[in-house]
Design a protein around this motif. Structure first.
Motif, PDB file in Angstrom:
ATOM      1  N   GLY A 355       0.862  -1.296   0.163  1.00 42.94           N
ATOM      2  CA  GLY A 355      -0.076   0.261   0.327  1.00 42.94           C
ATOM      3  C   GLY A 355       0.817   1.374   0.080  1.00 42.94           C
ATOM      4  O   GLY A 355       2.341   1.280  -0.165  1.00 42.94           O
ATOM      5  N   PRO A 358       1.496   3.219  -5.743  1.00 42.72           N
ATOM      6  CA  PRO A 358       1.236   2.137  -6.717  1.00 42.72           C
ATOM      7  C   PRO A 358       2.458   1.334  -6.938  1.00 42.72           C
ATOM      8  O   PRO A 358       3.521   1.880  -6.859  1.00 42.72           O
ATOM      9  N   GLU A 376      -2.388  -6.029  -3.286  1.00 39.43           N
ATOM     10  CA  GLU A 376      -2.095  -4.684  -3.493  1.00 39.43           C
ATOM     11  C   GLU A 376      -3.759  -3.995  -3.016  1.00 39.43           C
ATOM     12  O   GLU A 376      -4.656  -4.357  -3.544  1.00 39.43           O
ATOM     13  N   TYR A 378      -5.825  -0.133  -1.756  1.00 39.22           N
ATOM     14  CA  TYR A 378      -5.712   1.338  -1.897  1.00 39.22           C
ATOM     15  C   TYR A 378      -6.549   1.926  -0.828  1.00 39.22           C
ATOM     16  O   TYR A 378      -7.621   1.583  -0.360  1.00 39.22           O
ATOM     17  N   VAL A 400      -6.606  -2.662  -7.629  1.00 38.27           N
ATOM     18  CA  VAL A 400      -6.177  -2.431  -6.114  1.00 38.27           C
ATOM     19  C   VAL A 400      -7.154  -3.198  -5.488  1.00 38.27           C
ATOM     20  O   VAL A 400      -7.416  -2.914  -4.381  1.00 38.27           O
TER      21      VAL A 400
END
Length: 607
Positions: A355, A358, A376, A378, A400
């Motif tokens: 996190g 990107p 991943e 966001y 994400v």
């Protein structure tokens, strides 16, 4: 407008608060290790019994020093066990935690202490105390150690002996889910910090729901993780609370020089990582392979890992999985190379959560194919922690993920991502103007980020609304994809794409020092005298180096139309750091600061 939601998996009583995570865990397993503390190089377990006792003692001390429920107490320290003690103790006293990054200047500290009205400041050591004294001479300071002295954890616990259990419980239970638990000031890539009011409900509901959302990480036997991100960042603290609620043993480390040794000794089963860590590990592995004459083997292993991961993605969408030939190639590298990469993380990590900024698709596929699954997500300070994430069973590389439980994500007609749910903060402290600008009429938070939702509800980030460049020819350019691609090159540490109101798009890059040394050693005389120049200046003037970096620019330009391509680039003779003021504590580039500090370099691109 597209919209995607995930239902809440676990609810909590309105009268509860975040301290109930510790109370519940203690009742469930009082003797089980909750934390591990490194003492004289040896990791020693701390049981729930011992931790709760220490928290209660410090909380009583805060009450004895005059802290009242609802007051603010600041913490300025690097990531360490005592930070965790302080956080829980402040909440047991019914107070509000105000984290301050250990690298903050006196000017920044002064603003935060004044805006939050903190009545006590807990500081790591005398060095941090000196900064606070300069910022706020009247501040009541407590050193976060157990040395003798009037201003220490030892004296705080001693003062607390005069406070009864009943008084402590009254303070602890006075807070409910809707009350503010922490004022988290945005580290900020631009502008003045704003205090985000994070509630007990934000933290607690995120914690209990994440445990159910990611059971493969959090419910496995003997699960443990090592926290090395700054606890002043809301993501690290939120994940720490998830571990507390799940009974996952947590260790802390903040010394970058000891990180690899700590990973090897602690052997975490999962990790919270920022992209720069992945980029550094990949760059180092690639350069070492090249220096050892094994570059061709590494590139083959890289291609195999990426292809294998992409095949897994295709299978998840109903397509064909890895072919027999690909499986055989993958099995070969899984015996000779991938274990060395996994060993960097301690050898037992299977899943990581990435996190803060990107991570390129290439690196996500690479590490996943090598046996380190990258989930991943966001989020922002204003969403407390991730508001979307990939899961073990629902992963789409390049996205994400899907909304976290109790969260709705939507993308408006202009492409801006808006979020509503249990993690969305209460609002900005003492800032009605910002609150009015940041929320829609129906209560969604305007993130300022641009993205899209696919047919299955996975979110992709395409850029930041305020970062969009508009060239002199009127072309809108999102710099993020170009910058991410540039950073994939082992030599590139950071990249800044420019071009707002300019005739074309250009870029400034900084180089990774270790990777650059390896490149010079590998290229020798081809570096146009760089190896004998004895300075980075000689390296940066090398035609061979610029040709090497041009390959990174060419790869980035393949992602965009001709009008959006990088036409020129220059190399800065520096490495951006947190101390220099060009990186946030989570290693994100402060673009406005770089544009100001390197104005002449930008102008040179267009001269």
């Amino acid at each position: 407008m597209r919209e995607s939601s995930t239902e809440l998996m676990v609810d909590l009583p309105a009268e509860s608060n975040v301290t109930d995570l510790l109370i519940t865990q203690h009742k469930r397993a009082p003797k089980a290790p909750l934390y591990a503390v490194k003492t004289d190089g040896i990791w020693k377990d701390v049981s729930a019994d011992s931790f709760l006792e220490q928290v209660r003692a410090l909380a009583k001390g805060l009450l004895a020093r005059g802290v009242q429920p609802g007051d603010s107490v600041a913490v300025m320290s690097k990531t360490r066990y005592e930070w965790t003690l302080a956080d829980l103790a402040i909440w047991f006293a019914g107070a509000v935690t105000v984290p301050i990054y250990e690298t903050s200047s006196a000017h920044q500290v002064s603003f935060i202490l004044k805006d939050s009205a903190a009545v006590v400041v807990l500081v790591e050591n005398e060095e941090k105390a000196a900064v606070v004294r300069q910022a706020a001479p009247e501040a009541q300071l407590v050193l976060m150690n157990y040395d003798d002295g009037a201003a220490s954890f030892a004296s705080l616990a001693s003062d607390g002996q005069s406070v009864s259990d009943e008084v402590l419980e009254s303070a602890r239970s006075s807070r409910v889910l809707e009350d503010v638990a922490s004022l988290v000031y945005t580290s900020g890539t631009t502008g003045h910090p704003k205090g985000c009011e994070i509630t007990h409900g934000n933290f607690a509901l995120f914690a209990v729901n994440t445990i159910e959302f990611l059971p493969e990480l959090l419910k496995q036997e003997n699960a443990r993780t090592l926290m090395f991100l700054p606890l002043a960042h809301v993501l690290a603290r939120a994940v720490q609370l998830v571990c507390l609620g799940a009974g996952v043993k947590l260790g802390h480390t903040s010394n970058a020089a000891e990180l690899l040794d700590d990973l090897a000794a602690y052997k975490p089963t999962f990790l919270l990582v920022v992209p720069r860590i992945f980029e550094k590990i990949y760059s180092t592995a690639s350069q070492k392979a090249e220096a050892a004459g094994k570059g061709r083997i590494f590139r083959a292993a890289d291609a195999t890992a990426v292809a294998y991961s992409k095949a897994l993605d295709a299978a998840a969408r109903g397509g064909n999985g890895p072919s027999l030939l690909l499986r055989a190639r993958h099995a070969l590298f899984d015996r000779v190379l991938y274990p060395k990469l996994r060993g960097v993380f301690g050898g037992e990590v299977v899943h990581t959560v990435s996190g803060a900024s990107p991570l390129s698709e290439h690196l996500t596929h690479f590490f996943r194919g090598a046996g380190i699954n990258v989930l991943e997500g966001y989020g922002l300070t204003e969403s407390t922690a991730p508001c979307t994430a990939n899961t073990v069973s629902l992963t789409r590389v390049g996205s994400v993920g899907i909304p976290m439980p109790g969260t709705t994500i939507r993308v408006d007609d202009e492409g801006e991502i808006q979020v509503n749910g249990v993690g969305v903060f209460k609002g900005y402290h003492n800032n009605d103007v910002a609150n009015e600008e940041s929320f829609t009429e129906d209560g969604f938070f305007r993130t300022g980020d641009l993205g899209s939702l696919d047919e299955d509800g996975f979110l992709r980030i395409t850029g930041r609304k305020k970062d969009l460049l508009v060239t002199a020819g009127g072309k809108n350019v999102a710099p993020a994809p170009l910058e991410e691609k540039l950073r994939e090159h082992p030599l590139v540490a950071h990249a800044l794409v420019v071009g707002d109101n300019r005739p074309f798009v250009a870029a400034l890059v900084t180089l990774d020092g270790d990777a650059l040394d390896n490149w010079v050693n590998a290229n020798g005389a081809d570096a146009s005298g760089a190896s004998s120049a004895g300075s980075s200046g000689g390296v940066l003037s090398s035609a061979a180096l610029r040709a090497e970096l041009q390959t990174a620019v060419d790869a980035a330009n393949e992602l965009v139309s001709r009008a959006e391509q990088i036409r020129k680039f220059d190399i800065l003779d520096t490495e951006f750091t947190v101390d220099s003021g060009y990186l946030t504590p989570t290693l994100k580039l402060k673009k406005a600061a770089v544009l100001t500090g390197y104005r002449e370099a930008v102008e040179k691109l267009y001269s």
